[in-house]
Design an enzyme around this catalytic site. Structure first.
Site, PDB file in Angstrom:
ATOM      1  NE  ARG A  88      -5.469  18.674  16.479  1.00 35.48           N
ATOM      2  CZ  ARG A  88      -5.258  17.733  17.409  1.00 35.48           C
ATOM      3  NH1 ARG A  88      -6.177  16.805  17.630  1.00 35.48           N
ATOM      4  NH2 ARG A  88      -4.150  17.730  18.113  1.00 35.48           N
ATOM      5  CG  ASP A 134      -6.751  16.955  27.920  1.00 37.82           C
ATOM      6  OD1 ASP A 134      -7.925  16.564  27.975  1.00 37.82           O
ATOM      7  OD2 ASP A 134      -6.045  16.862  26.884  1.00 37.82           O
ATOM      8  CE  LYS A 182      -4.296  -1.722   0.699  1.00 32.82           C
ATOM      9  NZ  LYS A 182      -3.945  -3.066   0.174  1.00 32.82           N
ATOM     10  CE1 TYR A 231      -0.684  24.975  25.611  1.00 33.41           C
ATOM     11  CE2 TYR A 231       0.063  24.109  27.727  1.00 33.41           C
ATOM     12  CZ  TYR A 231      -0.082  25.167  26.851  1.00 33.41           C
ATOM     13  OH  TYR A 231       0.374  26.413  27.202  1.00 33.41           O
ATOM     14  NE  ARG A 232       3.783  17.867  31.805  1.00 34.87           N
ATOM     15  CZ  ARG A 232       4.265  16.708  32.279  1.00 34.87           C
ATOM     16  NH1 ARG A 232       3.584  15.585  32.083  1.00 34.87           N
ATOM     17  NH2 ARG A 232       5.392  16.678  32.961  1.00 34.87           N
ATOM     18  CG  ASP A 258     -11.591  16.486  28.974  1.00 32.13           C
ATOM     19  OD1 ASP A 258     -12.780  16.812  28.794  1.00 32.13           O
ATOM     20  OD2 ASP A 258     -10.989  15.658  28.265  1.00 32.13           O
ATOM     21  N   GLY A 290      -6.684  18.791  20.434  1.00 32.01           N
ATOM     22  CA  GLY A 290      -8.095  18.439  20.256  1.00 32.01           C
ATOM     23  C   GLY A 290      -8.966  19.059  21.333  1.00 32.01           C
ATOM     24  CG  ASP A 291      -9.267  17.654  24.964  1.00 31.29           C
ATOM     25  OD1 ASP A 291      -8.020  17.635  24.821  1.00 31.29           O
ATOM     26  OD2 ASP A 291      -9.877  16.820  25.649  1.00 31.29           O
TER      27      ASP A 291
HETATM   28  N1  DCP Z   1      -6.321   8.934  28.119  1.00 25.04           N
HETATM   29  C1  DCP Z   1      -6.129   7.558  28.148  1.00 25.04           C
HETATM   30  N2  DCP Z   1      -7.140   6.722  27.781  1.00 25.04           N
HETATM   31  C2  DCP Z   1      -8.317   7.218  27.348  1.00 25.04           C
HETATM   32  C3  DCP Z   1      -8.519   8.607  27.296  1.00 25.04           C
HETATM   33  C4  DCP Z   1      -7.503   9.438  27.687  1.00 25.04           C
HETATM   34  O1  DCP Z   1      -5.048   7.099  28.529  1.00 25.04           O
HETATM   35  N3  DCP Z   1      -9.280   6.385  26.975  1.00 25.04           N
HETATM   36  C5  DCP Z   1      -5.222   9.820  28.523  1.00 25.04           C
HETATM   37  C6  DCP Z   1      -4.161   9.883  27.463  1.00 25.04           C
HETATM   38  C7  DCP Z   1      -4.451  11.148  26.754  1.00 25.04           C
HETATM   39  C8  DCP Z   1      -4.977  12.025  27.861  1.00 25.04           C
HETATM   40  O2  DCP Z   1      -5.707  11.137  28.713  1.00 25.04           O
HETATM   41  O3  DCP Z   1      -3.287  11.688  26.160  1.00 25.04           O
HETATM   42  C9  DCP Z   1      -5.846  13.145  27.383  1.00 25.04           C
HETATM   43  O4  DCP Z   1      -6.891  12.623  26.578  1.00 25.04           O
HETATM   44  P1  DCP Z   1      -7.328  13.363  25.246  1.00 25.04           P
HETATM   45  O5  DCP Z   1      -8.445  12.551  24.699  1.00 25.04           O
HETATM   46  O6  DCP Z   1      -7.597  14.783  25.514  1.00 25.04           O
HETATM   47  O7  DCP Z   1      -6.092  13.142  24.260  1.00 25.04           O
HETATM   48  P2  DCP Z   1      -4.851  14.066  23.878  1.00 25.04           P
HETATM   49  O8  DCP Z   1      -4.830  15.313  24.681  1.00 25.04           O
HETATM   50  O9  DCP Z   1      -3.653  13.197  23.934  1.00 25.04           O
HETATM   51  O10 DCP Z   1      -5.097  14.424  22.346  1.00 25.04           O
HETATM   52  P3  DCP Z   1      -6.066  15.557  21.757  1.00 25.04           P
HETATM   53  O11 DCP Z   1      -5.195  16.622  21.189  1.00 25.04           O
HETATM   54  O12 DCP Z   1      -6.848  14.866  20.699  1.00 25.04           O
HETATM   55  O13 DCP Z   1      -6.925  16.049  22.877  1.00 25.04           O
HETATM   56 MG    MG Z   2      -6.511  16.463  24.880  1.00 24.80          MG
HETATM   57 MN    MN Z   3      -9.217  15.482  26.852  1.00 30.54          MN
END
Ligand code: DCP
Ligand code: MG
Ligand code: MN
Length: 340
Positions: free
Chosen positions: A148, A191, A72, A180-181, A256, A188-189
């Site tokens: 985003r 936290d 692919k 972010y960290r 969150d 996406g959001d």
């Molecule tokens: N998390 C996890 N398992 C899940 C949901 C979340 O381990 N089912 C942890 C890991 C993620 C963090 O919580 O990095 C924050 O969740 P987010 O869904 O906000 O994911 P990210 O911040 O990593 O990505 P995004 O930019 O999409 O918010």
């Molecule tokens: Mg997030």
């Molecule tokens: Mn989140």
């Protein structure tokens, strides 16, 4: 806040990564999580590869890429497109599953249920389907939640929460985690993790904080809002909802907030920073070494019979993220290196 590393420069294999990601998303949203997982592994490998790969042989050398996926990738490299992806994109059922799967909180099983009930559009869902509260919120902000959030807007959101929290209880530890960290340019959001070094001042904070942020018009819809007594014992206080910065030009954003006792701060920080795949491998490593790692705590000396814990082991103090890596005998990895 401090200068964090940002997304690396465009990868030489970005075109292939983008197509594979589209395919992975479609597989995930059409309930084929194993294929989605296989694609995601190949994407991770390609992201770590900083030279262009073009031939079948080169691609097969990459870890996690089997023969079919390699074919692919060659197809994308040679033709710029992928027939399987195009077939999927034009398959009507798959397209509807994908549309529904992009609603916040909707997994492939729910999307499939709606398709099977004959719903084809978001308006069908709005007018005909029996929706839960969260599904209604997901629909209400369908397109906004797919956008985003630029990093500096996340910083502004954090500042609004910080100001409100500080005015209620001084001295709190407030930190935005998640992507972010990990240093991402867009998120996406937002936290936000909150704790207090004195071990008790984090208590009775969530409700007044949320009240205050609602009164100012910053929080505009709730998704999850829990007092820990509602749930399993020891669950964190958390608020998941929708926020909007003041002013005309801001979109509604997902936020969150988690509030944790200081003893759990490092485990919560590690968990909430992610990524999800990274968390999964950390927990698996803990399991393999007779430990247990969660968003609350680390136990050592755990005895398992199959999946069951025969002995809970011993809770160990985890003052910092570094201490958790040390127990797992892993070199410390800064947040920007925790994508996989
Ligand atoms: N998390 C996890 N398992 C899940 C949901 C979340 O381990 N089912 C942890 C890991 C993620 C963090 O919580 O990095 C924050 O969740 P987010 O869904 O906000 O994911 P990210 O911040 O990593 O990505 P995004 O930019 O999409 O918010
Ligand atoms: Mg997030
Ligand atoms: Mn989140």
């Amino acid at each position: 806040s401090s200068a964090l590393p940002v997304d690396p420069v465009i990868n030489p294999n970005q075109a292939a990564i983008d197509k594979l990601q589209e395919m992975a998303n479609l597989y995930r949203n059409s309930n084929d999580k194993w294929r989605a997982f296989g694609y995601q592994k190949a994407i991770s490998t390609l992201k770590k590869c900083h030279r262009p790969v073009t031939t079948y042989e080169e691609i097969r050398m990459l870890p996690g890429v089997g023969p079919r996926l390699a074919e692919k990738i060659v197809e994308i490299m040679e033709t710029g497109s992928m027939i399987k992806l195009e077939e999927y994109q034009t398959d009507a059922d798959i397209a509807v599953m994908d549309l529904f799967g992009k609603i916040w909180g909707i997994g492939p099983a729910q999307a499939k249920r709606w398709v099977d009930l004959g719903y084809r559009t978001l308006d069908d869902l709005r007018t005909k389907a029996k929706l839960t509260h969260n599904q209604m919120i997901g629909l209400k902000y369908y397109s906004e939640f797919l956008e985003r959030i630029p990093r500096d807007e996340v910083t502004q959101i954090e500042n609004v929460v910080r100001e409100a929290a500080d005015s209620i209880r001084p001295g709190l530890l407030i930190q935005t985690c998640g992507s972010y960290r990990r240093g991402k340019v867009t998120c996406g959001d937002c936290d936000i993790l909150i704790s207090h070094r004195d071990g008790s001042s984090h208590e009775h904070l969530l409700f007044p904080l949320v009240d205050k942020l609602k009164a100012s018009g910053f929080l505009i819809d709730d998704l999850v809002y829990t007092d820990k007594h509602d749930e399993e014992p020891g669950a964190h206080f958390r608020y998941f909802g929708v926020c909007k910065l003041p002013g005309e030009n801001h979109l509604s954003r997902r936020i969150d907030i988690i509030i944790v006792p200081y003893a759990e701060h490092a485990c919560a920080l590690l968990y909430f920073t992610g990524s999800m795949l990274f968390n999964r491998s950390m927990r698996q490593l803990a399991d393999e070494n007779n430990m247990y790692l969660s968003q609350h705590r680390l136990h050592v000396g755990v005895i398992r019979m199959g999946k069951n814990k025969v002995n809970e082991g011993r809770l160990v103090p985890t003052p910092t993220e570094e201490s958790i890596f040390q127990y797992l005998k892993l070199p410390y990895r800064p947040p920007a290196e925790r994508d996989y």
